[in-house]
Design a protein around this motif. Structure first.
Motif, short mmCIF file in Angstrom:
data_model
loop_
_atom_site.label_atom_id
_atom_site.label_comp_id
_atom_site.label_asym_id
_atom_site.label_seq_id
_atom_site.Cartn_x
_atom_site.Cartn_y
_atom_site.Cartn_z
N PRO B 99 0.83 -1.21 0.00
CA PRO B 99 0.00 0.00 0.00
C PRO B 99 0.87 1.26 0.00
CG PRO B 99 -0.53 -1.44 1.88
CD PRO B 99 0.68 -2.00 1.23
N GLU B 100 0.38 2.29 -0.65
CA GLU B 100 1.09 3.56 -0.67
C GLU B 100 0.95 4.26 0.68
OE1 GLU B 100 1.02 7.72 -3.26
OE2 GLU B 100 -0.22 6.03 -3.93
N VAL B 101 2.04 4.86 1.15
CA VAL B 101 2.00 5.59 2.43
C VAL B 101 1.71 7.06 2.14
CG1 VAL B 101 3.37 6.38 4.39
CG2 VAL B 101 3.60 4.03 3.58
N TYR B 102 0.73 7.63 2.85
CA TYR B 102 0.38 9.03 2.64
C TYR B 102 0.94 9.94 3.73
CZ TYR B 102 -3.19 6.95 -0.43
OH TYR B 102 -3.85 6.24 -1.38
N TYR B 103 1.12 9.39 4.93
CA TYR B 103 1.49 10.25 6.07
C TYR B 103 2.00 9.37 7.19
CZ TYR B 103 0.76 13.19 10.22
OH TYR B 103 0.94 13.87 11.39
N PHE B 104 2.98 9.89 7.93
CA PHE B 104 3.45 9.17 9.11
C PHE B 104 3.78 10.15 10.22
CE2 PHE B 104 7.10 7.33 11.54
CZ PHE B 104 6.35 6.42 12.25
N ASN B 105 3.35 9.83 11.43
CA ASN B 105 3.68 10.64 12.60
C ASN B 105 4.24 9.70 13.67
OD1 ASN B 105 3.38 11.81 15.26
ND2 ASN B 105 2.24 13.47 14.26
N GLN B 106 5.54 9.83 13.93
CA GLN B 106 6.18 8.86 14.82
C GLN B 106 5.70 8.99 16.26
OE1 GLN B 106 10.43 8.53 14.40
NE2 GLN B 106 10.61 7.10 16.11
N VAL B 112 -0.74 6.60 7.85
CA VAL B 112 -1.91 6.73 6.98
C VAL B 112 -1.55 6.19 5.62
CG1 VAL B 112 -3.61 8.32 6.01
CG2 VAL B 112 -2.62 8.79 8.26
N MET B 113 -2.38 5.28 5.12
CA MET B 113 -2.01 4.66 3.85
C MET B 113 -3.21 4.32 2.98
SD MET B 113 -0.51 1.19 5.52
CE MET B 113 -1.20 0.70 7.09
#
Lengths: 422, 422
Positions: B99-106, B112-113
């Motif tokens: 899946p494509e990754v749209y956003y990440f917050n560690q 978000v994918m």
């Protein structure tokens, strides 16, 4: 000492290090009374013996390049960091078998440590036919204690992996090993140092041996990917200092995670090469027969000392995640962990045999040779010794599983030497 | 989103994520129009499907504990970081298979994918007897591309080791694998989930098998120390989403460096278990014979697709430090690298067979089972399937070298199933 990196000189050393209390305590409070000599005879670094009214110590500083080549071969200063990290761990894991560290400055790549006196580099003894009493015992203990206690058999997973991450960054020095040990001897690399034309045919034949070259690449892959324990990484007889009764292991800047058999194999190979080298140093007064036997006995005793101590640690300090008691002993399978140990020691032995073969070849036709062989004046005798090393190295690599024990090796060595004299 | 970590809820999700442009672009600009459902059916995390006027996406958030157990089993939020790092690499290394990754917050452990639609989890199809067209091809490609391109055959040493250091810290999730796959099934661990009393004798017998337990610890050591490539780390049929023609691999939070054969073996094992599970789902109208054959064909095709693509990459992208052209091709030994490849594929196969065996045992008597078996209503039929899985698992582990190819395996599977029906 917070300024940018700068090479030490015998003129600047006492000024630059004169404020450090741990040094004053060992040398005397007045740095004006300290004197230094630069004695580095290795390939990489500056090494000073510093003397003051109260004593002596060693100051080692990494250079931003390979000393033996010059500034055209840059090399990271961080190797001093890895040497320090390794020395600290080895000191914790062994008892008095490495020099004590007094001070470390990462930015200046300076490591200050114990001056080993009256120690000499073991290689000199091996050339001159001098015996050392606790050498085999100590080296077996050193290998067992550092290699077991740095492994996943001993450490918890978090401790092991945190350490793995630290040493993963020692890329530059591992790269030297990868090139010089596992690659360059097998093609026409500029770095090679071949006793030509005497060895030309042997080298040409070696490079046509596809089976050998594949086996060496499998060893290289093993060195690169099998992160079993923290290795010394450069455990040859030039990294060992000795007195009649004492042993001290130095220079772990090549420290990296790798297979247990790597350190063991490098070490044994250097004795086997020293064995063959005796041919070039024997005289009518000193036929070296007794010394040859002593060398083979040393190897045998190292392996015995190693396996005994490794087995002892396996029984008493197996605190890692592998072969846990709950799977064996607690279920009434007391013997199972002994059986597992036997299998493990067999694997270590076979790996060691392979790595020993790679070491014997690279120390003969690669960049870095061994002094015991290079000092043989008779060019024909030297070539003969070198051919023995290559013949043995090839066999160890391609047929490592056929050498089941030290006896097999010893018979093979005697045969090689006998054949080469005909 | 710079506040301290806080669990998302369907009520707070659109407020908390409403400012993020990449989400607005996919869902629509007004977060008030977004709606979410929590659909996490896995063991660990929160998973939301978020829908807006313009489309759908997945929001996955790690919890600071294991969801299926609760707060009594804390688990690091950093697993979201590793999942993200792995997804990014898998996307680079394969073509459209994750899946494509749209956003990440560690800090919030939020990923978000892409919402895969109309995909279903492969396990459901395997239970219901539904076929998928490109499954075998895609899984072979996925394994070959991720496992080759993350390995030391492909990457430079600095790139490889920097990545190794990053993933070394995924200790917590590796620890789950080490415990659940390689340890707990072999002693009376609380975590185990055993179909008792039907399987009691089988389990007791298994734990008396010292040879098996040693072999499993050797596999565990291999998983722990043989850092050959970046693994998915949890590549079972519940981590694969499918449509009739498409395949998408999800949930790589167990990503770690390990042996190539680990991912391959886990994957194949899940198909073999699904094969045995058919016995529990067949009816007089639907004897599943054709589907059984399809499953074995899938395994065969995965291995073919894997080896073909791996061989292709070996020939065209071998840019790492191992088996370099200067040692072989440039010296006129073109065939040598083919020979080396054959040896490597044999090792991968044997490793895979061993890991597959461990997977079959742990999915039967360990904590996490497979749905295709757990949903078999007839308790006797279920026990029979489970016994087949254990019998096969044991044999794969202790005799991995005897299974030289897929045909050997298939004959063995048919025999096990036939024997168990008598």
């Amino acid at each position: 000492m917070s300024e940018d990196y700068k090479e030490l000189t015998i003129e600047t050393l006492s000024t630059r290090l004169g404020d450090i209390n741990t040094l004053k305590a060992r040398l005397g409070d007045d740095p004006n009374l300290w004197t230094s000599n630069e004695v580095g005879d290795g390939n990489l670094n500056l090494v000073f013996i510093v003397q003051g009214p109260k004593g002596k110590l060693i100051v080692k500083q990494a250079l931003p390049y390979v000393r033996v080549v010059g500034e055209s071969w840059p090399l990271t200063l961080k190797r001093a960091f890895f040497e320090h990290e390794a020395l600290v761990r080895q000191a914790e894991r062994t008892n008095n078998l490495v020099p004590e560290v007094y001070y470390f400055n990462q930015k200046q790549a300076i490591l200050v440590m114990q001056f080993m006196q009256p120690h000499v580099i073991l290689r000199h003894s091996l050339k001159d036919g001098i015996k050392h009493k606790n050498l085999a015992h100590d080296m077996g203990i050193f290998c067992a204690q550092t290699l077991f206690r740095g492994s996943s058999y001993s450490l918890t997973a978090p401790a092991f992996k945190a350490d793995l991450a630290i040493f993963s960054d020692n890329v530059a020095l591992c790269n030297i090993t990868e090139d010089l040990v596992f690659t360059d001897p097998y093609y026409d690399a500029d770095s090679n140092n071949i006793n030509s034309p005497a060895l030309d045919a042997v080298v040409s034949d070696l490079r046509k041996d596809v089976e050998l070259k594949i086996a060496v690449q499998i060893l290289k892959a093993k060195f690169f990917t099998q992160n079993e324990t923290l290795l010394h990484g450069d455990l040859h007889t030039g990294s060992i200092m000795v007195t009649q009764n004492e042993t001290s292991i130095i220079d772990p800047e090549f420290a990296t995670y790798g297979p247990i058999g790597f350190d063991v194999g490098m070490l044994l190979a250097n004795f086997w090469m020293a064995y063959f080298a005796q041919q070039g140093h024997q005289t009518t007064d000193d036929n070296r027969d007794d010394y040859r036997k002593w060398i083979l006995k040393i190897v045998e005793k190292i392996w015995i000392s190693f396996t005994q101590e490794f087995s002892n640690l396996w029984q008493t300090e197996r605190n890692g995640i592998l072969f846990e008691d709950k799977l064996f002993k607690d279920q009434g399978h007391q013997n199972a962990s002994d059986e597992a140990l036997t299998q493990l020691l067999t694997t270590i032995w076979q790996d060691a045999i392979g790595f020993a073969g790679a070491e014997m070849i690279r120390r003969t036709i690669g960049l870095a040779h061994i002094m015991e062989i290079d000092t043989i004046e008779d060019i024909k005798a030297r070539a003969n010794v070198e051919k023995n090393c290559i013949a043995m190295g090839r066999k160890l690599i391609t047929q490592s599983k056929k050498f089941e024990n030290i006896d097999n090796i010893n018979q093979f060595i005697v045969k090689i030497e006998k054949d080469s004299k005909l």
